[in-house]
Motif scaffolding. Structure first.
Motif, PDB file in Angstrom:
ATOM      1  N   ASP A  37       0.815  -1.223   0.000  1.00  0.00           N
ATOM      2  CA  ASP A  37       0.000   0.000   0.000  1.00  0.00           C
ATOM      3  C   ASP A  37       0.852   1.278   0.000  1.00  0.00           C
ATOM      4  N   GLY A  38       2.176   1.131   0.041  1.00  0.00           N
ATOM      5  CA  GLY A  38       3.076   2.269  -0.003  1.00  0.00           C
ATOM      6  C   GLY A  38       3.188   3.061   1.284  1.00  0.00           C
ATOM      7  N   LYS A  39       2.552   2.589   2.354  1.00  0.00           N
ATOM      8  CA  LYS A  39       2.556   3.328   3.614  1.00  0.00           C
ATOM      9  C   LYS A  39       3.765   3.034   4.489  1.00  0.00           C
ATOM     10  N   LEU A  40       4.411   1.905   4.262  1.00  0.00           N
ATOM     11  CA  LEU A  40       5.542   1.491   5.078  1.00  0.00           C
ATOM     12  C   LEU A  40       6.772   1.334   4.194  1.00  0.00           C
ATOM     13  N   ALA A  54       4.814   8.211   4.759  1.00  0.00           N
ATOM     14  CA  ALA A  54       4.230   9.549   4.597  1.00  0.00           C
ATOM     15  C   ALA A  54       4.897  10.578   5.503  1.00  0.00           C
ATOM     16  N   SER A  55       5.115  10.214   6.758  1.00  0.00           N
ATOM     17  CA  SER A  55       5.650  11.186   7.714  1.00  0.00           C
ATOM     18  C   SER A  55       7.165  11.095   7.863  1.00  0.00           C
ATOM     19  N   GLY A  56       7.740   9.965   7.502  1.00  0.00           N
ATOM     20  CA  GLY A  56       9.168   9.749   7.693  1.00  0.00           C
ATOM     21  C   GLY A  56       9.518   9.320   9.100  1.00  0.00           C
ATOM     22  N   LYS A  57       8.514   9.106   9.945  1.00  0.00           N
ATOM     23  CA  LYS A  57       8.752   8.697  11.334  1.00  0.00           C
ATOM     24  C   LYS A  57       9.257   7.251  11.373  1.00  0.00           C
ATOM     25  N   GLN A  58      10.322   7.053  12.146  1.00  0.00           N
ATOM     26  CA  GLN A  58      10.845   5.694  12.301  1.00  0.00           C
ATOM     27  C   GLN A  58       9.924   4.935  13.257  1.00  0.00           C
ATOM     28  N   LEU A  59       9.402   3.796  12.775  1.00  0.00           N
ATOM     29  CA  LEU A  59       8.490   2.987  13.577  1.00  0.00           C
ATOM     30  C   LEU A  59       9.225   1.933  14.386  1.00  0.00           C
ATOM     31  N   GLY A  60      10.398   1.567  13.928  1.00  0.00           N
ATOM     32  CA  GLY A  60      11.166   0.565  14.654  1.00  0.00           C
ATOM     33  C   GLY A  60      12.515   0.344  14.013  1.00  0.00           C
ATOM     34  N   ARG A  61      13.408  -0.227  14.789  1.00  0.00           N
ATOM     35  CA  ARG A  61      14.751  -0.540  14.313  1.00  0.00           C
ATOM     36  C   ARG A  61      15.146  -1.864  14.914  1.00  0.00           C
ATOM     37  N   ASN A  62      15.739  -2.719  14.099  1.00  0.00           N
ATOM     38  CA  ASN A  62      16.135  -4.025  14.600  1.00  0.00           C
ATOM     39  C   ASN A  62      17.532  -4.348  14.125  1.00  0.00           C
ATOM     40  N   GLU A  63      18.396  -4.577  15.064  1.00  0.00           N
ATOM     41  CA  GLU A  63      19.771  -4.944  14.740  1.00  0.00           C
ATOM     42  C   GLU A  63      20.083  -6.340  15.241  1.00  0.00           C
ATOM     43  N   GLY A  64      19.195  -6.921  16.032  1.00  0.00           N
ATOM     44  CA  GLY A  64      19.461  -8.184  16.705  1.00  0.00           C
ATOM     45  C   GLY A  64      19.977  -9.303  15.827  1.00  0.00           C
ATOM     46  N   GLU A  65      19.344  -9.548  14.692  1.00  0.00           N
ATOM     47  CA  GLU A  65      19.754 -10.648  13.831  1.00  0.00           C
ATOM     48  C   GLU A  65      20.658 -10.203  12.698  1.00  0.00           C
ATOM     49  N   ALA A  80       3.579 -13.335   2.460  1.00  0.00           N
ATOM     50  CA  ALA A  80       2.379 -13.538   3.282  1.00  0.00           C
ATOM     51  C   ALA A  80       1.417 -12.355   3.184  1.00  0.00           C
ATOM     52  N   GLY A  81       1.170 -11.911   1.956  1.00  0.00           N
ATOM     53  CA  GLY A  81       0.238 -10.812   1.741  1.00  0.00           C
ATOM     54  C   GLY A  81       0.692  -9.498   2.355  1.00  0.00           C
ATOM     55  N   GLY A  82       2.006  -9.314   2.478  1.00  0.00           N
ATOM     56  CA  GLY A  82       2.548  -8.085   3.034  1.00  0.00           C
ATOM     57  C   GLY A  82       2.672  -8.089   4.542  1.00  0.00           C
ATOM     58  N   LYS A  83       2.394  -9.222   5.175  1.00  0.00           N
ATOM     59  CA  LYS A  83       2.463  -9.306   6.638  1.00  0.00           C
ATOM     60  C   LYS A  83       3.843  -9.718   7.138  1.00  0.00           C
ATOM     61  N   GLU A  84       4.715 -10.111   6.210  1.00  0.00           N
ATOM     62  CA  GLU A  84       6.076 -10.494   6.571  1.00  0.00           C
ATOM     63  C   GLU A  84       7.054  -9.877   5.582  1.00  0.00           C
ATOM     64  N   SER A  96       7.940  -9.904  11.098  1.00  0.00           N
ATOM     65  CA  SER A  96       6.548  -9.482  10.954  1.00  0.00           C
ATOM     66  C   SER A  96       6.506  -8.007  10.580  1.00  0.00           C
ATOM     67  N   VAL A  97       5.484  -7.639   9.826  1.00  0.00           N
ATOM     68  CA  VAL A  97       5.281  -6.260   9.394  1.00  0.00           C
ATOM     69  C   VAL A  97       3.977  -5.787  10.024  1.00  0.00           C
ATOM     70  N   PRO A  98       3.916  -4.626  10.645  1.00  0.00           N
ATOM     71  CA  PRO A  98       4.928  -3.572  10.657  1.00  0.00           C
ATOM     72  C   PRO A  98       5.778  -3.536  11.927  1.00  0.00           C
ATOM     73  N   ASP A  99       5.594  -4.479  12.852  1.00  0.00           N
ATOM     74  CA  ASP A  99       6.276  -4.352  14.148  1.00  0.00           C
ATOM     75  C   ASP A  99       7.720  -4.828  14.166  1.00  0.00           C
TER      76      ASP A  99
END
Length: 171
Positions: A37-40, A54-65, A80-84, A96-99
């Motif tokens: 959908d172009g939102k993420l 749209a806003s440029g806000k960082q929703l999360g960052r992952n460096e663990g793996e 998976a239909g955009g869920k992964e 998982s998307v978006p978390d």
């Protein structure tokens, strides 16, 4: 800007206008993927960031793996239909998307630096180069590399389903 941060920039090409520029990566960025959908926006390299496009806000960052150069991400793909999102580097990890929660990881046999698995559409299969390196007294480098083709791996079953041409071209 902190020199240890790398920036994601989003441009409207038709208007020749920068829409956003945000820092957040600790490593260089080598892969980008928008949600259907172009939102993420997902950006990755030695770490992975999730952005509101749209806003440029960082929703999360992952460096663990990803852990910097230990598993540099060279390819991202939605499944998976955009869920992964599937991140491919020295290993293949599903998030998982978006978390950005890690779902599972597949680690093919160790392959030499610079060679990466390639994802098939949908992310269920990957192609992994089959490379053998052996010591050689006649080579200037002291090693000879044999390219043995590629192995197609079913990542859910975690097993080889097909082997492509056995090509021996010593380098």
């Amino acid at each position: 800007q902190d020199s240890s941060q790398h920036t994601v920039r989003l441009w409207d090409i038709a208007a020749d206008k920068e829409l956003l520029a945000n820092s957040g990566h600790h490593y260089s960025i080598s892969a980008l993927q928008f949600s259907a959908d172009g939102k993420l926006l997902i950006s990755a390299g030695g770490d992975m960031c999730f952005w509101d496009a749209a806003s440029g806000k960082q929703l999360g960052r992952n460096e663990g793996e990803t852990q910097g150069n230990n598993n540099w991400i060279s390819q991202l793909q939605l499944a998976a239909g955009g869920k992964e999102v599937i991140a491919s580097g020295n290993q293949v990890t599903w998030w998982s998307v978006p978390d950005g929660r890690k779902l599972r990881t597949y680690k093919p046999k160790t392959i030499p630096y610079g060679y990466r698995p390639t994802l098939f559409p949908g992310g269920r299969k990957i192609a992994v180069p089959i490379i053998e390196v052996e010591k050689s007294k006649t080579s200037a480098t002291g090693f000879v590399t044999h390219y043995r083709g590629a192995s197609i791996i079913d990542t859910e079953k975690r097993q080889e389903v097909r082997r492509l041409a056995d090509v021996d071209q010593p380098q």
